[in-house]
Design an enzyme around this catalytic site. Sequence first.
Site, mmCIF file in Angstrom:
data_model
loop_
_atom_site.group_PDB
_atom_site.id
_atom_site.type_symbol
_atom_site.label_atom_id
_atom_site.label_comp_id
_atom_site.label_asym_id
_atom_site.label_seq_id
_atom_site.Cartn_x
_atom_site.Cartn_y
_atom_site.Cartn_z
ATOM 1 N N TRP A 1 -1.878 -0.028 -10.238
ATOM 2 C CA TRP A 1 -2.895 -0.857 -9.589
ATOM 3 C C TRP A 1 -4.097 -0.016 -9.194
ATOM 4 O O TRP A 1 -5.244 -0.440 -9.346
ATOM 5 C CB TRP A 1 -2.308 -1.569 -8.365
ATOM 6 C CG TRP A 1 -1.194 -2.508 -8.717
ATOM 7 C CD1 TRP A 1 0.109 -2.404 -8.340
ATOM 8 C CD2 TRP A 1 -1.277 -3.684 -9.536
ATOM 9 N NE1 TRP A 1 0.837 -3.447 -8.871
ATOM 10 C CE2 TRP A 1 0.015 -4.244 -9.607
ATOM 11 C CE3 TRP A 1 -2.314 -4.319 -10.225
ATOM 12 C CZ2 TRP A 1 0.302 -5.401 -10.323
ATOM 13 C CZ3 TRP A 1 -2.035 -5.483 -10.940
ATOM 14 C CH2 TRP A 1 -0.743 -6.005 -10.982
ATOM 15 N N ASP B 1 -6.527 -0.935 -0.879
ATOM 16 C CA ASP B 1 -5.717 -2.026 -1.414
ATOM 17 C C ASP B 1 -4.357 -1.935 -0.713
ATOM 18 O O ASP B 1 -3.579 -1.018 -0.968
ATOM 19 C CB ASP B 1 -5.568 -1.858 -2.935
ATOM 20 C CG ASP B 1 -4.621 -2.889 -3.548
ATOM 21 O OD1 ASP B 1 -4.070 -3.728 -2.810
ATOM 22 O OD2 ASP B 1 -4.436 -2.848 -4.787
ATOM 23 N N LYS C 1 3.041 -10.470 -1.581
ATOM 24 C CA LYS C 1 4.074 -9.461 -1.389
ATOM 25 C C LYS C 1 4.598 -9.517 0.052
ATOM 26 O O LYS C 1 5.745 -9.851 0.261
ATOM 27 C CB LYS C 1 3.524 -8.063 -1.691
ATOM 28 C CG LYS C 1 3.655 -7.586 -3.140
ATOM 29 C CD LYS C 1 2.653 -8.126 -4.076
ATOM 30 C CE LYS C 1 2.781 -7.622 -5.492
ATOM 31 N NZ LYS C 1 1.509 -7.129 -6.034
HETATM 32 C C1 LIG Z 1 0.549 -6.916 -6.938
HETATM 33 C C2 LIG Z 1 -0.532 -5.946 -6.657
HETATM 34 C C3 LIG Z 1 -1.855 -6.164 -7.100
HETATM 35 C C4 LIG Z 1 -2.232 -7.336 -7.959
HETATM 36 O O1 LIG Z 1 -2.242 -8.480 -7.209
HETATM 37 P P1 LIG Z 1 -2.683 -9.907 -7.833
HETATM 38 O O2 LIG Z 1 -2.804 -10.743 -6.611
HETATM 39 O O3 LIG Z 1 -1.610 -10.318 -8.772
HETATM 40 O O4 LIG Z 1 -3.992 -9.708 -8.525
HETATM 41 C C5 LIG Z 1 -2.802 -5.241 -6.757
HETATM 42 N N1 LIG Z 1 -2.507 -4.152 -6.021
HETATM 43 C C6 LIG Z 1 -1.256 -3.904 -5.586
HETATM 44 C C7 LIG Z 1 -0.976 -2.694 -4.780
HETATM 45 C C8 LIG Z 1 -0.234 -4.805 -5.898
HETATM 46 O O5 LIG Z 1 1.019 -4.560 -5.482
#
Ligand SMILES: *Cc1c(COP(=O)(O)O)cnc(C)c1O
Length: 363
Positions: free
Chosen positions: A103, A173, A197
């Site tokens: 990511w 993020d 998550k």
């Molecule tokens: C799952 C995840 C993403 C992507 O998220 P989406 O909502 O599917 O775009 C980005 N960064 C991290 C750290 C993730 O775990």
Amino acid sequence: MAKRVFNFNPGPAALPLEVLKQVQEELLDFKGTGMSILEISHRAKEFEEVNNQAMALIRELAGVGNNYKVLFLGGGASTQFSMVPMNFLAAGKTACYVDTGEWASKAAKEAKRVGNVNVLYSSKEAKYDHVPKPGQVKVPADAAYLHVTSNNTIFGTEYTDFPDAGSVPLFCDMSSDMFGRTRAFDKFSLIYAGAQKNLGPAGVTIVMLKDELLAKCPDNIPTMLNYKTHAEKDSLYNTPPVFGIYVVKLVMEWVKKQGGLKQIEAVNRKKKDAIYKLVDEHPNYFKGTVQKDSRSWMNLTLRLPSEDLEKKLTDEAKKAGFVGLKGHRSVGGVRVSLYNAVPLEGAEKLAEFMLGFMKANPK
Ligand SMILES: *Cc1c(COP(=O)(O)O)cnc(C)c1O
């Protein structure tokens, strides 16, 4: 009572049972409206209240003041990979990134489409088995911002201490560990997280940013991709992901009821310890894939002596009521995701199950 399993899915993932029950209870008649939350205007006072409460709860749990704006956006965390540089990577400036996983690397890749990017540190050569120590990331003072990924969902690493960005705005993020432990949230100028998550259902992405940043958002980018558009209207410029915001609000209330982040952290510590203890006591059978001081509390990655045993473990676990343990398709192995909604009992019972599996299936 419906039969519920122990859910170790990496995302979308477990939600607190209390929250699901409240959703169920309120679904047909939300607060005396005679309609569900899915059927009312996003401008109705009932929804506005939900929206305001959700924003306030997030600020409260993060321990930040009203100088932070909380936004609820669509498009997933992946859209933030583009929105961040479109808003804050001006021509002639350079944005700094730390590459600690898939990511993180996707975030940098999208920023490169917008402007100059300097990847200050990458653990790619080490198969992303660690995050850098604070001193290992040296941020040039004239950088537009530093972007980090707090928890690397696929590889199973997580920062305890973040790099020091000095006077450069620190962006993060936090999709897979926001509110999983206490953090100095006010060290960050911008945080984003897909809710699915650790915070709620899929469909809503939470952005929390310092309002002083909004002056930098350029006027020549698409309206919907401009943070200012959403900040000025409390995410109600257009129809927001109403159901997601509502469930996020309930999850935030649940977190508060557990005793806030301090208590959440204490329970999460016990959860991850239950699994890592097993790994540390039987290193020839359960092999942790990352360096110890970079271990994630949220996504615990390990390998067994063979792929056959890994498959057997995840299959048998599923039959025993422990689901979602297969490692990400890009890395294989076993991944135990212990988000906030997974109860301590789930982690302890899983550790017991895995120990029994080891004894029954010697290598
Ligand atoms: C799952 C995840 C993403 C992507 O998220 P989406 O909502 O599917 O775009 C980005 N960064 C991290 C750290 C993730 O775990």
